[in-house]
Design a protein around this motif. Structure first.
Motif, PDB file in Angstrom:
ATOM      1  N   PRO A  42       0.819  -1.224   0.000  1.00 23.55           N
ATOM      2  CA  PRO A  42       0.000   0.000   0.000  1.00 23.55           C
ATOM      3  C   PRO A  42       0.851   1.272   0.000  1.00 23.55           C
ATOM      4  N   LEU A  43       2.002   1.237   0.646  1.00 22.49           N
ATOM      5  CA  LEU A  43       2.888   2.405   0.681  1.00 22.49           C
ATOM      6  C   LEU A  43       3.439   2.702  -0.716  1.00 22.49           C
ATOM      7  N   ILE A  44       3.737   1.650  -1.459  1.00 22.90           N
ATOM      8  CA  ILE A  44       4.211   1.796  -2.838  1.00 22.90           C
ATOM      9  C   ILE A  44       3.075   2.321  -3.718  1.00 22.90           C
ATOM     10  N   ASP A  45       1.873   1.733  -3.555  1.00 23.86           N
ATOM     11  CA  ASP A  45       0.715   2.138  -4.353  1.00 23.86           C
ATOM     12  C   ASP A  45       0.333   3.594  -4.109  1.00 23.86           C
ATOM     13  N   GLN A  46       0.508   4.069  -2.867  1.00 27.67           N
ATOM     14  CA  GLN A  46       0.171   5.457  -2.535  1.00 27.67           C
ATOM     15  C   GLN A  46       1.248   6.436  -2.993  1.00 27.67           C
ATOM     16  N   GLY A  47       2.399   5.914  -3.409  1.00 30.87           N
ATOM     17  CA  GLY A  47       3.472   6.777  -3.860  1.00 30.87           C
ATOM     18  C   GLY A  47       4.370   7.304  -2.763  1.00 30.87           C
ATOM     19  N   ASP A  48       4.213   6.783  -1.526  1.00 31.21           N
ATOM     20  CA  ASP A  48       5.055   7.214  -0.411  1.00 31.21           C
ATOM     21  C   ASP A  48       6.428   6.548  -0.449  1.00 31.21           C
ATOM     22  N   VAL A  49       6.484   5.363  -1.084  1.00 29.91           N
ATOM     23  CA  VAL A  49       7.683   4.529  -1.071  1.00 29.91           C
ATOM     24  C   VAL A  49       7.972   4.052  -2.486  1.00 29.91           C
ATOM     25  N   ILE A  50       9.248   3.900  -2.803  1.00 28.98           N
ATOM     26  CA  ILE A  50       9.663   3.351  -4.099  1.00 28.98           C
ATOM     27  C   ILE A  50      10.374   2.027  -3.844  1.00 28.98           C
ATOM     28  N   LYS A  51      10.012   1.006  -4.604  1.00 30.15           N
ATOM     29  CA  LYS A  51      10.644  -0.310  -4.498  1.00 30.15           C
ATOM     30  C   LYS A  51      12.025  -0.257  -5.142  1.00 30.15           C
ATOM     31  N   THR A  52      13.004  -0.784  -4.425  1.00 31.82           N
ATOM     32  CA  THR A  52      14.360  -0.896  -4.952  1.00 31.82           C
ATOM     33  C   THR A  52      14.760  -2.367  -4.903  1.00 31.82           C
ATOM     34  N   PRO A  53      15.839  -2.777  -5.560  1.00 31.71           N
ATOM     35  CA  PRO A  53      16.259  -4.181  -5.475  1.00 31.71           C
ATOM     36  C   PRO A  53      16.549  -4.572  -4.019  1.00 31.71           C
ATOM     37  N   GLY A  54      15.723  -5.448  -3.479  1.00 29.84           N
ATOM     38  CA  GLY A  54      15.914  -5.945  -2.112  1.00 29.84           C
ATOM     39  C   GLY A  54      15.452  -5.013  -1.012  1.00 29.84           C
ATOM     40  N   GLY A  55      14.815  -3.908  -1.371  1.00 32.20           N
ATOM     41  CA  GLY A  55      14.406  -2.974  -0.323  1.00 32.20           C
ATOM     42  C   GLY A  55      13.447  -1.916  -0.810  1.00 32.20           C
ATOM     43  N   ILE A  56      13.379  -0.819  -0.040  1.00 28.31           N
ATOM     44  CA  ILE A  56      12.510   0.308  -0.365  1.00 28.31           C
ATOM     45  C   ILE A  56      13.237   1.599  -0.019  1.00 28.31           C
ATOM     46  N   THR A  57      12.784   2.673  -0.641  1.00 26.55           N
ATOM     47  CA  THR A  57      13.324   3.993  -0.331  1.00 26.55           C
ATOM     48  C   THR A  57      12.167   4.978  -0.269  1.00 26.55           C
ATOM     49  N   LEU A  58      12.356   6.029   0.476  1.00 27.91           N
ATOM     50  CA  LEU A  58      11.327   7.050   0.632  1.00 27.91           C
ATOM     51  C   LEU A  58      11.186   7.822  -0.675  1.00 27.91           C
ATOM     52  N   ALA A  59       9.965   7.982  -1.145  1.00 35.88           N
ATOM     53  CA  ALA A  59       9.722   8.734  -2.375  1.00 35.88           C
ATOM     54  C   ALA A  59      10.111  10.197  -2.157  1.00 35.88           C
ATOM     55  N   GLN A  60      10.637  10.820  -3.176  1.00 33.17           N
ATOM     56  CA  GLN A  60      11.097  12.206  -3.048  1.00 33.17           C
ATOM     57  C   GLN A  60       9.960  13.166  -2.771  1.00 33.17           C
ATOM     58  N   ASN A  61       8.756  12.836  -3.238  1.00 33.22           N
ATOM     59  CA  ASN A  61       7.630  13.742  -3.029  1.00 33.22           C
ATOM     60  C   ASN A  61       6.935  13.537  -1.684  1.00 33.22           C
ATOM     61  N   HIS A  62       7.406  12.563  -0.887  1.00 31.23           N
ATOM     62  CA  HIS A  62       6.781  12.313   0.408  1.00 31.23           C
ATOM     63  C   HIS A  62       7.193  13.395   1.396  1.00 31.23           C
ATOM     64  N   THR A  63       6.200  13.968   2.086  1.00 33.22           N
ATOM     65  CA  THR A  63       6.481  14.934   3.150  1.00 33.22           C
ATOM     66  C   THR A  63       5.697  14.538   4.387  1.00 33.22           C
ATOM     67  N   PRO A  64       6.184  14.877   5.578  1.00 32.39           N
ATOM     68  CA  PRO A  64       5.422  14.605   6.795  1.00 32.39           C
ATOM     69  C   PRO A  64       4.093  15.353   6.743  1.00 32.39           C
TER      70      PRO A  64
END
Length: 196
Positions: A42-64
């Motif tokens: 769901p975090l990936i689908d919402q655009g908050d997170v980007i899938k990377t090989p073997g992990g995830i990273t915070l999307a650049q457009n995510h703000t608190p």
């Protein structure tokens, strides 16, 4: 721990560390990697997170939620870090915060797909299921929140004792929802009537 709680932890860690490995998350949360993949979908689908090989990273457009990292009420924009705050969770897996039961009921009456409603019992301060709770509307006990104030109780018997001392209207969730739907309707009708 509920999936929603794991997602909140994952987002908090990502905001601190920017990138995380699925294997590390699995270890930290003591769940399988498959569970982590389900949690992050769901975090990936919402655009908050980007899938990377073997992990995830915070999307650049995510703000608190705001510049100071505070969570704000979806209805009135007050802070939601009080014991009166509630969480609304929907079937599309998104979550909203409300500062109190008043705002939670207003929001729930205006939306569809609500699956979970979490809040704290006013007397015991323990997390309870708001869909099975009792709501005391308009009591004389002042709690410094939205008006008319709404207090949440896990047990009807305790709510009735509180009501005897402080007044108000005591309703189960379904009736409290109808009450707030009529309030929203009345408010909308009053706004639409313009003087000649």
């Amino acid at each position: 721990m509920l999936p929603i709680e794991r997602r909140q932890k994952i987002m908090a860690w990502l905001e601190q560390e920017t990138t995380l490995r699925v294997s590390d998350l699995s270890e930290r949360l003591a769940v399988s990697e498959m569970t982590i993949y389900r949690d992050i979908r769901p975090l990936i689908d919402q655009g908050d997170v980007i899938k990377t090989p073997g992990g995830i990273t915070l999307a650049q457009n995510h703000t608190p939620p705001d510049a100071d990292g505070r969570s704000l009420c979806v209805v009135c924009m007050k802070e939601t870090n009080t014991r009166l705050a509630m969480q609304l969770m929907y079937d599309d897996l998104h979550i909203e915060q409300a500062c109190c039961a008043h705002c939670a009921l207003l929001r729930a009456s205006q939306t569809h797909g609500l699956t979970h409603l979490l809040g704290k019992d006013y007397l015991t301060d323990t997390t309870i299921n708001g869909l099975q709770a009792s709501y005391l509307i308009g009591s004389e006990a002042r709690v410094q929140c939205c008006d008319p104030q709404v207090l949440l109780f896990d047990r009807m018997e305790e709510a009735q004792k509180f009501q005897r001392g402080f007044g108000g209207t005591l309703l189960p969730y379904s009736e409290a929802m109808h009450h707030f739907q009529s309030l929203v309707c009345q408010h909308s009708c009053q706004k639409s009537k313009k003087p000649f």
